[in-house]
Design an enzyme around this catalytic site. Structure first.
Site, PDB file in Angstrom:
ATOM      1  N   CYS A 144       0.848  -1.185   0.000  1.00  0.00           N
ATOM      2  CA  CYS A 144       0.000   0.000   0.000  1.00  0.00           C
ATOM      3  C   CYS A 144       0.883   1.234   0.000  1.00  0.00           C
ATOM      4  CB  CYS A 144      -0.855   0.027   1.262  1.00  0.00           C
ATOM      5  SG  CYS A 144      -1.771  -1.497   1.520  1.00  0.00           S
TER       6      CYS A 144
ATOM      7  N   ARG B  75       1.086   1.986  -5.877  1.00  0.00           N
ATOM      8  CA  ARG B  75       1.364   0.964  -4.859  1.00  0.00           C
ATOM      9  C   ARG B  75       0.121   0.154  -4.489  1.00  0.00           C
ATOM     10  NH1 ARG B  75       6.223   2.072  -2.330  1.00  0.00           N
ATOM     11  NH2 ARG B  75       5.646   0.743  -0.606  1.00  0.00           N
TER      12      ARG B  75
ATOM     13  N   TRP C 105      -3.809  -1.929  -1.380  1.00  0.00           N
ATOM     14  CA  TRP C 105      -3.817  -3.131  -2.211  1.00  0.00           C
ATOM     15  C   TRP C 105      -4.096  -4.271  -1.244  1.00  0.00           C
ATOM     16  CZ3 TRP C 105      -0.651  -7.613  -2.715  1.00  0.00           C
ATOM     17  CH2 TRP C 105      -0.827  -8.316  -3.917  1.00  0.00           C
TER      18      TRP C 105
ATOM     19  N   ASN D  49       1.398  -0.038   5.822  1.00  0.00           N
ATOM     20  CA  ASN D  49       1.805  -0.754   4.617  1.00  0.00           C
ATOM     21  C   ASN D  49       2.624  -1.963   5.061  1.00  0.00           C
ATOM     22  OD1 ASN D  49       2.817  -1.541   2.067  1.00  0.00           O
ATOM     23  ND2 ASN D  49       4.576  -0.169   2.299  1.00  0.00           N
ATOM     24  N   GLY D  50       2.221  -3.150   4.617  1.00  0.00           N
ATOM     25  CA  GLY D  50       2.961  -4.355   4.990  1.00  0.00           C
ATOM     26  C   GLY D  50       2.022  -5.428   5.480  1.00  0.00           C
TER      27      GLY D  50
ATOM     28  N   GLU E  59       8.807 -12.102 -21.411  1.00  0.00           N
ATOM     29  CA  GLU E  59       8.426 -10.729 -21.077  1.00  0.00           C
ATOM     30  C   GLU E  59       7.240 -10.253 -21.928  1.00  0.00           C
ATOM     31  OE1 GLU E  59       8.904  -8.855 -18.741  1.00  0.00           O
ATOM     32  OE2 GLU E  59       8.451  -6.842 -19.443  1.00  0.00           O
TER      33      GLU E  59
ATOM     34  N   LYS F 269       3.709  -8.975 -20.376  1.00  0.00           N
ATOM     35  CA  LYS F 269       3.131  -7.655 -20.674  1.00  0.00           C
ATOM     36  C   LYS F 269       1.686  -7.802 -21.142  1.00  0.00           C
ATOM     37  CE  LYS F 269       5.172  -5.609 -19.005  1.00  0.00           C
ATOM     38  NZ  LYS F 269       6.402  -5.819 -18.337  1.00  0.00           N
TER      39      LYS F 269
ATOM     40  N   GLU G  23      -0.691  -8.856 -18.148  1.00  0.00           N
ATOM     41  CA  GLU G  23      -1.022  -7.859 -17.125  1.00  0.00           C
ATOM     42  C   GLU G  23      -1.752  -6.651 -17.704  1.00  0.00           C
ATOM     43  OE1 GLU G  23       2.295  -6.243 -14.888  1.00  0.00           O
ATOM     44  OE2 GLU G  23       3.596  -6.348 -16.626  1.00  0.00           O
TER      45      GLU G  23
ATOM     46  N   HIS H  51       7.144 -30.309 -27.230  1.00  0.00           N
ATOM     47  CA  HIS H  51       7.071 -31.178 -26.048  1.00  0.00           C
ATOM     48  C   HIS H  51       5.743 -31.036 -25.301  1.00  0.00           C
ATOM     49  CE1 HIS H  51      11.177 -32.403 -26.641  1.00  0.00           C
ATOM     50  NE2 HIS H  51      11.559 -31.140 -26.693  1.00  0.00           N
TER      51      HIS H  51
ATOM     52  N   LYS I 165       2.363  -1.747  -8.316  1.00  0.00           N
ATOM     53  CA  LYS I 165       3.695  -1.560  -8.892  1.00  0.00           C
ATOM     54  C   LYS I 165       4.789  -2.254  -8.087  1.00  0.00           C
ATOM     55  CE  LYS I 165       6.545   0.366 -11.808  1.00  0.00           C
ATOM     56  NZ  LYS I 165       6.613  -0.290 -13.122  1.00  0.00           N
TER      57      LYS I 165
HETATM   58  C1  AGP Z   1       6.206  -6.035 -14.465  1.00  0.00           C
HETATM   59  O1  AGP Z   1       5.483  -5.524 -15.519  1.00  0.00           O
HETATM   60  C2  AGP Z   1       5.458  -6.362 -13.274  1.00  0.00           C
HETATM   61  N1  AGP Z   1       4.582  -5.350 -12.879  1.00  0.00           N
HETATM   62  C3  AGP Z   1       6.194  -7.101 -12.186  1.00  0.00           C
HETATM   63  O2  AGP Z   1       6.434  -8.377 -12.692  1.00  0.00           O
HETATM   64  C4  AGP Z   1       7.539  -6.536 -11.653  1.00  0.00           C
HETATM   65  O3  AGP Z   1       8.509  -6.594 -12.634  1.00  0.00           O
HETATM   66  C5  AGP Z   1       7.952  -7.339 -10.418  1.00  0.00           C
HETATM   67  O4  AGP Z   1       6.982  -7.204  -9.422  1.00  0.00           O
HETATM   68  C6  AGP Z   1       9.308  -6.950  -9.894  1.00  0.00           C
HETATM   69  O5  AGP Z   1       9.350  -5.621  -9.514  1.00  0.00           O
HETATM   70  P1  AGP Z   1      10.703  -4.878  -9.202  1.00  0.00           P
HETATM   71  O6  AGP Z   1      11.482  -4.813 -10.462  1.00  0.00           O
HETATM   72  O7  AGP Z   1      10.296  -3.532  -8.704  1.00  0.00           O
HETATM   73  O8  AGP Z   1      11.419  -5.688  -8.164  1.00  0.00           O
END
Ligand code: AGP
Length: 586
Positions: A2, A27, A71, A97-98, A463, A467, A470, A486, A581
């Site tokens: 959060c 966050r 969150w 937060n946590g 990757e 992308k 998400e 396979h 994020k």
């Molecule tokens: C990437 O698009 C994601 N939102 C997520 O996988 C991110 O890369 C991951 O949580 C790691 O974050 P960081 O690089 O801040 O450690």
């Protein structure tokens, strides 16, 4: 995970808190709330994003307040579970937060003592503990010290008190808390971004530290009660530029920024860079650890270090790092890669390795983040704040820096100068926007997508799939092209788009064969290559560059494809559902 923010000022803090929370929404954005001390504690809570529910806050005013953007971890997304949480008599309000791991046990004993809870969150126990000890001791420092001793897990929290309306207290363990020092004002927050327009003077609280902020005074002490003197850091304003400019979304802006961010990531202090390289080379054992997108960069680092620098290493997901811990000792180097520097899995891996004597090297974007502060050596990505939840520019910056490390270790001066000119080719991709938009329209209703590539293209396939998942919520899988036969081939039919990463390099012919195998099963093939072939239903053209550099460039059309498909599907690209994020919980 959060965002928290508190402010003490001469004037009304409500607009400051509201604006700051919008900056912290990256966050978490399930729900939000704020509380101020007027004659008593008054708070407002709401479900959804701040922009969607900016309610009438005109009645809420105060020169001291705390705010939160959530969150959800413990308890559903409801008004009751939104922060701030208050004590039984509503004389204390907290934001957190946590995760409080032992909250059930604490809650049980507080309930037995007669405390009344109104939410399902773990956080609420903090408000009740503060209430209990506040009435017992009255001395706020003691109250804080016994409270932090009682709670287990990771936390950064802030609290305000009706009886002491000039004060905000806070504490941190394994979650960030920074203090902004303004003119007649203090800001206490998860991130500098939330108050950067008010001050650039910042104190970064270290782990296991607490603060008592009052109008005109600041006391910081560790969890043993020892007062600590902190250094005020002046942060660069431009490093926190969060304007969207002419772009509709941060994600798009960040995709378009990549030609400059790529260049910036290569501006490294030569002494620091050499020291970093020396430590990598000197390691008897080298493990790379990261999560999500940063892990994909780690996979490419493993390849580059091994092929170019002749340095053997393993890449391990931070959340799976227990697998390597038996092998970690004082001869080990851990290279942690993280945009935020706050990812709980990464921090956990690093701390466990540190306990075993390992040296910690990090590549991070956020200066002053926990990973930055807990590492022995750090290189920064220098790509500015990344606000879109999906990592874009930080990924290409990570790759560029990894290449720089690999070439520096191998003393490949010519390759370094080529790398420094690579940003010139990004425009070549961005100019294909109209074509990518058309491809996005064509495949927007697909249920499944596959991304394939071999060798250096495999991490990029992973990757590309991440992308798309998400941003657009379409199921996608990234695969090593050779693995299709396979099992996954069974899923391919005439409704399946497959993105084939196939520039003309040593992987070209084998990957082309894999594309043909899928075409024979009806798949629609979207080629990403510098060379056309009839197998492709659609082609995104790559520039003619040295083959080693293709991964850095070829990921950009994949980011654009995911973005435009998401736009077509009406998804919230900057804040995808269920995500945040920085993932500061395990
Ligand atoms: C990437 O698009 C994601 N939102 C997520 O996988 C991110 O890369 C991951 O949580 C790691 O974050 P960081 O690089 O801040 O450690």
């Amino acid at each position: 995970m959060c965002g928290i923010l508190g402010c003490i000022s001469d004037g009304d803090v409500v607009p400051i808190l509201l604006n700051g929370m919008k900056r912290l929404e990256y966050r978490g954005y399930d729900s939000w709330g704020l509380a101020v001390v007027q004659d008593k504690i008054r708070s407002i809570k709401n479900i959804g994003k701040i922009s969607e529910g900016e309610m009438n806050l005109s009645k809420l005013k105060g020169s001291i307040g705390i705010a939160h953007t959530r969150w959800a971890t413990h308890g559903c997304v409801t008004r009751e579970n939104a922060h701030p949480h208050t004590s039984c008599r509503k004389e204390i309000a907290i934001v957190h937060n946590g995760i409080i791991e032992n909250y059930q046990e604490i809650k049980r004993s507080l309930l037995a003592e007669g405390h009344k809870f109104t939410s399902q969150t773990d956080s609420e126990v903090i408000a009740h503990l503060l209430e209990k000890y506040y009435h017992e001791f009255k001395d706020i420092k003691k109250v804080l010290l016994v409270t932090v001793k009682k709670i287990k897990g990771n936390f950064a929290f802030l609290a305000i008190f009706q009886e002491d309306p000039n004060m905000i207290v806070g504490a941190r363990k394994d979650s960030p808390l920074v203090i902004g020092i303004g003119k007649n004002s203090f800001f206490l927050a998860s991130d500098v971004l939330s108050f950067i327009e008010h001050t650039d003077k910042v104190i970064f609280l270290d782990n296991l530290e607490a603060v008592i902020a009052k109008k005109g005074s600041l006391r910081i002490f560790d969890f043993k009660g020892r007062e600590v003197k902190k250094r005020i850091t002046q942060v660069a304003w431009e490093a926190y530029d969060v304007s969207k400019k002419e772009f509709t979304h941060y994600t798009l802006k960040e995709i378009y920024e990549q030609s400059s961010t790529l260049k910036n990531s290569l501006y490294q202090d030569p002494m620091k860079l050499n020291k970093f390289c020396k430590s990598i080379k000197a390691a008897k054992k080298l493990f790379i650890t990261a999560s999500g997108t940063s892990f994909h960069a780690g996979l490419l680092a493993r390849y580059m270090f091994s092929k170019i620098s002749k340095v053997y290493c393993e890449a391990v997901l931070a959340s799976e790092s227990n697998q390597i811990m038996d092998w970690v000792d004082k001869d080990t180097v851990i290279l942690a890669i993280s945009q935020s520097g706050e990812t709980a899995d990464v921090l956990d891996a690093v701390r466990k390795a540190k306990e075993k004597g390992a040296k910690i090297l990090s590549i991070v974007n956020v200066i002053g983040s926990t990973l930055d502060r807990e590492s022995d050596l750090v290189l920064y990505l220098n790509c500015g704040p990344e606000i879109g939840v999906a990592a874009t520019k930080s990924f290409t910056a990570q790759l560029a820096l990894i290449y720089l490390l690999a070439f520096t270790m191998a003393n490949e001066v010519i390759s370094i100068s080529k790398l420094k000119r690579l940003n010139d080719y990004i425009d070549f991709i961005l100019k294909q926007k109209d074509k990518i938009v058309k491809i996005a329209e064509k495949y927007k209703d697909s249920n499944d997508f596959y991304f394939i590539g071999r060798s250096v293209h495999y991490p990029i396939a992973l990757e590309g799939a991440l992308k798309l998942k998400e941003l657009s919520y379409i199921h996608a899988e990234g695969m090593a092209a050779g693995e299709l036969k396979h099992g996954t081939l069974a899923l391919i039919d005439d409704r399946t788009p497959v993105v084939v990463l196939n520039p003309k390099d040593q992987t070209y012919h084998e990957t082309l064969s894999n594309a043909l195998e899928m075409k024979a099963r009806g798949a629609k093939i979207i080629g990403v290559s510098d060379l056309n072939n009839e197998v492709y239903d659609d082609l995104i053209i790559l520039p003619q560059i040295d083959e080693l550099f293709f991964p850095i460039i070829e990921v950009i059309p994949l980011q654009m494809l995911a973005y435009y498909i998401a736009i077509n599907r009406g998804a919230d690209v900057d804040k995808p559902r269920n995500l945040a994020k920085s993932v500061t919980v395990k």
